[in-house]
Scaffold this active site. Structure first.
Site, PDB file in Angstrom:
ATOM      1  N   ASP A   1      46.352  45.222  40.469  1.00 48.89           N
ATOM      2  CA  ASP A   1      46.773  43.835  40.392  1.00 48.89           C
ATOM      3  C   ASP A   1      46.747  43.274  41.813  1.00 48.89           C
ATOM      4  O   ASP A   1      47.365  43.836  42.708  1.00 48.89           O
ATOM      5  CB  ASP A   1      48.205  43.851  39.864  1.00 48.89           C
TER       6      ASP A   1
ATOM      7  N   ASP B   1      42.242  38.829  38.557  1.00 51.85           N
ATOM      8  CA  ASP B   1      42.871  39.663  39.582  1.00 51.85           C
ATOM      9  C   ASP B   1      43.530  40.925  39.058  1.00 51.85           C
ATOM     10  O   ASP B   1      44.327  41.541  39.741  1.00 51.85           O
ATOM     11  CB  ASP B   1      43.911  38.838  40.330  1.00 51.85           C
ATOM     12  N   GLU B   2      43.198  41.303  37.877  1.00 57.40           N
ATOM     13  CA  GLU B   2      43.886  42.423  37.259  1.00 57.40           C
ATOM     14  C   GLU B   2      42.911  43.252  36.449  1.00 57.40           C
ATOM     15  O   GLU B   2      42.033  42.688  35.799  1.00 57.40           O
ATOM     16  CB  GLU B   2      44.912  41.857  36.276  1.00 57.40           C
TER      17      GLU B   2
END
Length: 659
Positions: A54, A145-146
DNA sequence: ATACATACC
DNA sequence: CACTGGTATGTAT
């Protein structure tokens, strides 16, 4: 505040319901819960190593990186009306994602709000994914973003890697941070990547293929910017190696920065593998990431939050460690438990995950089977340990807009038209999706939200088609409350029910293929269904097959309605007619088919079925038309939960030998 | 099938 | 001044 009251209201209602329940009933609930628990308990699986990574305050971090003047001030990314993320400084003031700008400003007058630049974030995301892919080519992104990764295979290969493959330059803003591509010997489609780097990442200059080849061929060090940012990763003990490549004062041909003689050697173990991955992300993007390492996705995700920002956490792969970890974990940390559920649960004294266990009887009573099972599996720390394939695609698309009270019918219609056209464009550019269900969403000035939807007989993505439906829904609403003007603050149009590549036929095939001991009769019947479908005659007749249903070993006659206990609630079921493969109703007085009625979707008929006999049923001709897949057999009951996980799949002769 | 609530980013 | 927007999913009817 208003919401609070509503939640409270529900809670008190539930409490009353609970109070009215007999001791015996609760005891039964407890027994059910225990039974489920013991079956869940067998599901521990520590064979895979799952990593969840993350990025830290992603959008904000990107903006700070690209504009250093933002680095030390409270800032957020988003619009005046809504923030997507805030940096850590702003968070100290309570400024959070999903907060309207004006409130954020009240909390922090100096807050700087930077407009979001999705194109940029996507480009950065591609760079990040290129790194992740080297550790797991099947990595599953959850958002820009993960991502989830399965490190299991990498860890095996990793043991074979030499030290150099695990050596990377220390991070420095002023020195070369390049690295040889393909270092881990992982095949990755680098085309898209290098170009992405080109436009998206301002600080990795000149990454073109020529340079790439040069540098790969000639050296292994490059350089970059600098500044002892290496202390941004303090807590991590790594094996350091001052490979004083010394004399090398040359510049990296790629980035024109001096090579960095300082190197870091990462170990072959999991934790260093993950540190290495994060470090490489840092090198490539100058952004930091956090990660969680555990035996399954649920745990990994929770763990990645544990040492954020710029940290990682590994949960040992043992039952004890897992249970110990879950014990005191606030339920709010559990994915899927949001603000509302948190409150509700708290009202029943469920605050940390061990409370799921402590109050299992009550929870069994209060929640649906699916939810309850989830709670218990969370309590045990169970979760998926295989990354689900990234298929399917979107299930709906929508456009909505907020504005300040609008009531003029013409204006509303115009807006509706615009939205419809926009949506149509979206659908077309998104793989030319076509859908059947149009939903109009409106929010009144009073903040009351309504949705109205209607399904078309045929899928479409034509703007005018969509508008016709949406407008009709809108008109109805306007008439409907004709007394008032219908003042809106939001209008949205959504399309769903996409016609994928005929999932229904697909499913039928799967079902047939899955049958271990298929009966010829059944196959021919299914073939017939398929044929009918293809010739589109299906919806003409109300004889549409309901699908395969369990052949119950009950002695009740056809037409009987009875109740099955499901998760402490009674579910209506009906014994219906049996149709043979020619489509005729067999007149057996003691028909043994159970048809699941609406709302009974959690009941597992197989658990009640006689394992040896099976048959095909259709619904009577005066019934509503339903599709075969809706109650389609195997698939439907076994999809989400693997057989054993199904609380209603009894240990006995449950499943259908014949199917 | 439709309506609504919830969650997450 | 003022509480988003997009999508997925669960639940109830």
């Amino acid at each position: 505040m208003k919401k609070d009251k509503e939640i409270l209201k529900k809670v008190t209602a539930l409490k009353e319901e609970l109070a009215a329940v007999s001791e015996a009933h609760l005891e039964a609930c407890m027994n059910k819960a225990n039974a489920l628990l013991s079956s869940l308990y067998q599901q521990y699986d520590f064979t895979r190593t799952i990593v969840h990574m993350d990025m830290d305050a992603f959008y904000a971090a990107v903006e700070m990186r690209d504009n250093p003047s933002l680095a030390n001030i409270p800032m957020a990314v988003g619009g005046e009306d809504m923030l997507s993320t805030s940096n850590y400084i702003a968070r100290r003031y309570g400024v959070r994602a999903a907060m309207p700008g004006f409130i954020a400003r009240k909390l922090c007058a100096d807050l700087v709000i930077v407009p979001t630049d999705m194109a940029k974030y996507s480009a950065v995301s591609r760079v990040i994914r290129s790194v992740l892919s080297q550790y797991d080519p099947n990595m599953t992104p959850l958002s820009l973003d993960e991502a989830y990764m399965d490190f299991t295979d990498h860890l095996v290969k990793r043991r074979e890697l030499d030290d150099q493959s695990r050596t990377f330059p220390e991070f420095s803003e002023t020195m070369c941070r390049c690295e040889p591509e393909e270092r881990l010997g992982v095949v990755s489609s680098t085309e898209g990547i290098s170009s992405a780097v080109g436009d998206g990442v301002a600080d990795v200059p000149n990454l073109n293929e020529d340079n790439l080849q040069n540098s790969v061929a000639t050296d292994d060090t490059r350089i970059l910017p600098s500044a002892t940012n290496s202390d941004t990763e303090p807590s991590e003990a790594r094996i350091m190696k001052d490979t004083t490549v010394s004399t090398d004062t040359s510049q990296c041909p790629r980035c024109n920065m001096p090579h960095n003689p300082k190197r870091i050697l990462f170990d072959v173990g999991v934790e260093d593998a993950v540190r290495e991955m994060r470090h490489r992300i840092h090198l490539k993007t100058r952004l930091t990431a956090s990660a969680g390492i555990a035996a399954n996705c649920l745990l990994a995700k929770i763990c990645s939050d544990q040492n954020k920002p710029n940290g990682q956490y590994m949960l040992p792969f043992t039952v004890d460690a897992v249970q110990d970890f879950m014990k005191d974990l606030p339920v709010r940390k559990v994915p899927g438990v949001g603000k509302v559920s948190e409150r509700q649960l708290a009202a029943f004294d469920v605050k940390v995950c061990s409370d799921f266990y402590k109050h299992r009887d009550v929870l069994y009573f209060l929640y649906s089977g699916g939810m309850f099972e989830y709670f218990l599996s969370v309590y045990l720390g169970l979760g998926a340990n295989r990354l689900s394939k990234n298929e399917d695609g979107p299930k709906s698309k929508s456009v909505e807009r907020t504005f300040r009270g609008m009531s003029d019918p013409d204006q509303l219609r115009t807006l509706c038209h615009e939205l419809s056209l926009e949506l149509a464009e979206d659908l077309k550019s998104a793989k030319n999706l076509q859908g059947k269900t149009v939903t109009l969403k409106i929010k009144l000035v009073t903040f009351e939200v309504k949705t109205r939807s209607q399904s078309l007989p045929t899928a479409t993505n034509d703007g005018e088609d969509i508008y016709n439906v949406a407008n009709q829904l809108l008109t109805t609403e306007m008439k409907n409350c004709s007394s008032k003007p219908l003042k809106l603050r939001l209008m949205g149009v959504r399309m769903s029910n996409f016609t994928t590549s005929d999932s229904k036929q697909q499913k039928l095939k799967v079902i047939r293929d899955t049958n271990s001991t298929p009966s010829d009769k059944r196959i021919s019947f299914l073939d017939k269904i398929e044929a009918e479908r293809k010739s589109e005659k299906v919806n003409q007749s109300c004889n549409e097959p309901l699908g395969l249903l369990a052949y119950m070993s009950t002695d009740k006659p056809i037409g009987t309605t009875s109740n099955i206990s499901n998760a402490g609630r009674n579910v209506s079921t009906k014994l219906s007619s049996v149709w043979d493969e020619s489509g005729d109703v067999t007149t057996r007085k003691t028909g043994k088919i159970i048809e699941l009625l609406e709302g009974a979707s959690n009941t597992d008929p197989w658990s009640l079925a006689d394992s040896t006999s099976s048959s095909v049923a259709t619904i009577p001709s005066d019934s509503t038309v339903k599709t075969a897949t809706k109650y389609g057999p195997l698939d439907f009951y076994r999809s989400s939960k693997s057989g054993a996980l199904d609380p209603w799949a009894k240990d006995d002769s449950s499943s259908l030998g014949g199917f």
